[in-house]
Scaffold this motif. Structure first.
Motif, PDB file in Angstrom:
ATOM      1  N   MET B 165      29.048  53.924   2.238  1.00 38.54           N
ATOM      2  CA  MET B 165      28.203  52.892   2.828  1.00 38.54           C
ATOM      3  C   MET B 165      27.315  52.241   1.773  1.00 38.54           C
ATOM      4  O   MET B 165      27.057  51.041   1.816  1.00 38.54           O
ATOM      5  N   ASP B 166      26.850  53.055   0.836  1.00 41.23           N
ATOM      6  CA  ASP B 166      25.951  52.514  -0.181  1.00 41.23           C
ATOM      7  C   ASP B 166      26.634  51.433  -1.005  1.00 41.23           C
ATOM      8  O   ASP B 166      26.016  50.442  -1.381  1.00 41.23           O
ATOM      9  N   PHE B 176      20.944  40.461   2.746  1.00 40.48           N
ATOM     10  CA  PHE B 176      20.329  41.508   3.540  1.00 40.48           C
ATOM     11  C   PHE B 176      19.310  40.906   4.496  1.00 40.48           C
ATOM     12  O   PHE B 176      18.361  40.253   4.068  1.00 40.48           O
ATOM     13  N   PRO B 177      19.491  41.129   5.794  1.00 38.43           N
ATOM     14  CA  PRO B 177      18.490  40.611   6.739  1.00 38.43           C
ATOM     15  C   PRO B 177      17.280  41.535   6.789  1.00 38.43           C
ATOM     16  O   PRO B 177      17.024  42.193   7.803  1.00 38.43           O
ATOM     17  N   VAL B 178      16.547  41.582   5.686  1.00 38.40           N
ATOM     18  CA  VAL B 178      15.509  42.589   5.526  1.00 38.40           C
ATOM     19  C   VAL B 178      14.520  42.578   6.681  1.00 38.40           C
ATOM     20  O   VAL B 178      14.167  43.622   7.235  1.00 38.40           O
ATOM     21  N   ASP B 179      14.059  41.383   7.055  1.00 38.61           N
ATOM     22  CA  ASP B 179      13.027  41.356   8.096  1.00 38.61           C
ATOM     23  C   ASP B 179      13.574  41.841   9.436  1.00 38.61           C
ATOM     24  O   ASP B 179      12.866  42.504  10.196  1.00 38.61           O
ATOM     25  N   LYS B 180      14.828  41.555   9.690  1.00 34.49           N
ATOM     26  CA  LYS B 180      15.409  42.062  10.938  1.00 34.49           C
ATOM     27  C   LYS B 180      15.456  43.593  10.930  1.00 34.49           C
ATOM     28  O   LYS B 180      15.090  44.241  11.916  1.00 34.49           O
ATOM     29  N   LEU B 181      15.867  44.131   9.800  1.00 35.95           N
ATOM     30  CA  LEU B 181      15.963  45.586   9.702  1.00 35.95           C
ATOM     31  C   LEU B 181      14.584  46.219   9.870  1.00 35.95           C
ATOM     32  O   LEU B 181      14.424  47.243  10.541  1.00 35.95           O
ATOM     33  N   ILE B 182      13.582  45.586   9.252  1.00 34.01           N
ATOM     34  CA  ILE B 182      12.227  46.129   9.382  1.00 34.01           C
ATOM     35  C   ILE B 182      11.762  46.046  10.836  1.00 34.01           C
ATOM     36  O   ILE B 182      11.136  46.969  11.363  1.00 34.01           O
ATOM     37  N   GLU B 210      24.265  47.158  11.694  1.00 32.41           N
ATOM     38  CA  GLU B 210      24.069  45.885  10.999  1.00 32.41           C
ATOM     39  C   GLU B 210      24.969  45.797   9.768  1.00 32.41           C
ATOM     40  O   GLU B 210      25.567  44.757   9.497  1.00 32.41           O
ATOM     41  N   VAL B 211      25.043  46.911   9.051  1.00 32.88           N
ATOM     42  CA  VAL B 211      25.834  46.886   7.819  1.00 32.88           C
ATOM     43  C   VAL B 211      27.286  46.555   8.128  1.00 32.88           C
ATOM     44  O   VAL B 211      27.978  45.927   7.325  1.00 32.88           O
ATOM     45  N   LEU B 212      27.732  46.941   9.319  1.00 34.92           N
ATOM     46  CA  LEU B 212      29.112  46.655   9.697  1.00 34.92           C
ATOM     47  C   LEU B 212      29.324  45.188  10.039  1.00 34.92           C
ATOM     48  O   LEU B 212      30.414  44.643   9.809  1.00 34.92           O
ATOM     49  N   SER B 213      28.284  44.580  10.548  1.00 30.77           N
ATOM     50  CA  SER B 213      28.481  43.211  11.021  1.00 30.77           C
ATOM     51  C   SER B 213      28.774  42.257   9.867  1.00 30.77           C
ATOM     52  O   SER B 213      29.480  41.271  10.032  1.00 30.77           O
TER      53      SER B 213
END
Lengths: 256, 256
Positions: B165-166, B176-182, B210-213
């Motif tokens: 995954m990494d 990276f949708p950082v704000d969404k993840l946060i 998310e990572v899969l999308s």
DNA sequence: CTTGCCATACTTGCATACTAGCATGCAAGA
DNA sequence: TCTTGCATGCTAGTATGCAAGTATGGCAAG
């Protein structure tokens, strides 16, 4: 003159390292090599008439599975069965299989239930004393579930962490509640057929926790095979069972 | 005259093997060593001025993590990112963390929520471009959850399967949708505080997916980094989300 | 008898040497 | 031109040698 190939079979044509690894793994899991025992690369190498190198690599693999403990420049020892490691392995397996059942219960693949019922017949046909065969059948049963959910690849990943649990299972073989376990298998299949995910999951979790219920007894009977942090056995912190009212505060299990 | 110790630092006082392992792992995960690349024990050995032996042991470890593929007598290659392996790793991680959240939501340890909220502050303070730092913070966040549930030991077990995954995460870093993840992190903390296991679990599962999308997009952009069985990308078979009505037949995700 | 030192015999980690399988390229023959 | 066989140089698997650290047992000094 051809030197004696080895003590016990070991095909010199195939790669040596995996053969050594499997041999040692089996000996440890079946407790033929007692926990705490000291073994050395040279010792094993001469036993099987190979060089230190493949033995060394086998040691590394077994160390990663938690079956060996390597102390540099001091020696290599058969790990005791770490209570915490067993708990961890059980937790991981339960979490994974629970999700597998969720997938299966929401949309059971055609033919799965029939396949499982057939396996159940085989299991029931077994005498109550043949625990070792049952362990194999049990493994097949659970692997079938994983593969049916399309997670055969994932299943292989967790086989490594079964090592710890397997050691316990071999110790517990005598007092294996085989019929109870088979009954639970049956209930799981029923729940799958009814597409009842909650029930399926709940049954599975109880099923997988059976091995834990005997653990304190086994430890008390054979304490020197185990490694307890402070001689204490903290109760396992289990996932709450689904479909129950929240009984006060995580009062699911109490041992010791 | 002392020979040049190595190309890039490598403490000769500490054991060599783990250092080599980490160095190579990092280079692979960060895609500095491209999938498909051929590397050899001798080549790496001379690069770091060590013998083949520690390199060989590092290769074995990385092979077990699925980062290298060793073909005897032919060569060792940086594994392509196997689509199925990524899916499997994601599934396993999701299953495990879901159970961790169930435990936490049923009885959140004192101080956990405060700790997590503090971490959230740090995450929010990050610029939207600093994805690499976010990955570290994200890891800390999730590890905190595991340890709070008393499953720190189990967490270490699954670190190995994060490798696959990494690699994807490093590829996805740009978008990276950082704000969404946060935001999802925040929702999880809220759910924990309200002791709402279903919501916590549901949010977590969406979060980890998310990572899969983005995966299909990444694969299309960089197809030769990946290994697809038949050039096809079967849609991931995900665990049904809790708390939803059963929407026809596992219609949770559609890619490809 | 106890205590501290030291020689010695272990241990694993690392380095090097050797073996055998495989890929590649070239040369010889059709 | 195409095919076939072989020489050559690669690869990893295995064996062995060396270095460095640790436990142990005996011996000497107190």
């Amino acid at each position: 003159m051809a030197q004696m190939d080895s003590i016990a079979g070991l095909d010199p044509l195939r790669p040596i390292t995996p053969q050594i690894t499997q041999l040692l793994r089996a000996r440890i899991i079946k407790n033929h090599l007692a926990p705490g025992n000291r073994i050395s690369e040279t010792e094993i190498a001469s036993t099987y008439n190979v060089s230190r190198q493949p033995v060394r690599e086998a040691f590394i693999k077994l160390q990663e599975q938690g079956l060996l403990t390597v102390l540099p420049q001091r020696g290599t020892f058969v790990s005791k069965i770490a209570y915490q490691a067993v708990l961890d392995a059980q937790f991981l397996r339960e979490a994974i299989e629970a999700d597998i059942l969720l997938i299966l219960a929401s949309a059971p693949p055609k033919g799965l239930v029939a396949n499982l019922r057939q396996q159940l017949e085989t299991q029931r046909a077994l005498g109550p004393n043949d625990a070792e065969t049952f362990i194999q059948l049990d493994e097949t049963f659970h692997r079938t579930l994983a593969e049916a959910a399309g997670k055969g690849g994932a299943w292989k990943q967790i086989e490594g962490l079964k090592s710890q649990m397997d050691r316990v299972r071999f110790l517990a073989m005598k007092q294996f509640p085989v019929d109870k376990l088979i009954r639970q298998h049956g209930q799981m299949v029923d729940a799958l057929e009814q597409q009842n995910p909650t029930l399926a999951q709940r049954t599975l979790r109880q099923h997988l926790r059976e091995v834990l219920s005997d653990l304190p007894i086994i430890i008390k009977a054979l304490p020197d095979l185990f490694d307890l942090p402070d001689g204490k056995m903290p109760a396992p912190l289990n996932t709450p069972l689904p479909g129950s009212r929240p009984t006060s505060k995580g009062k699911s299990n109490d041992a010791a």
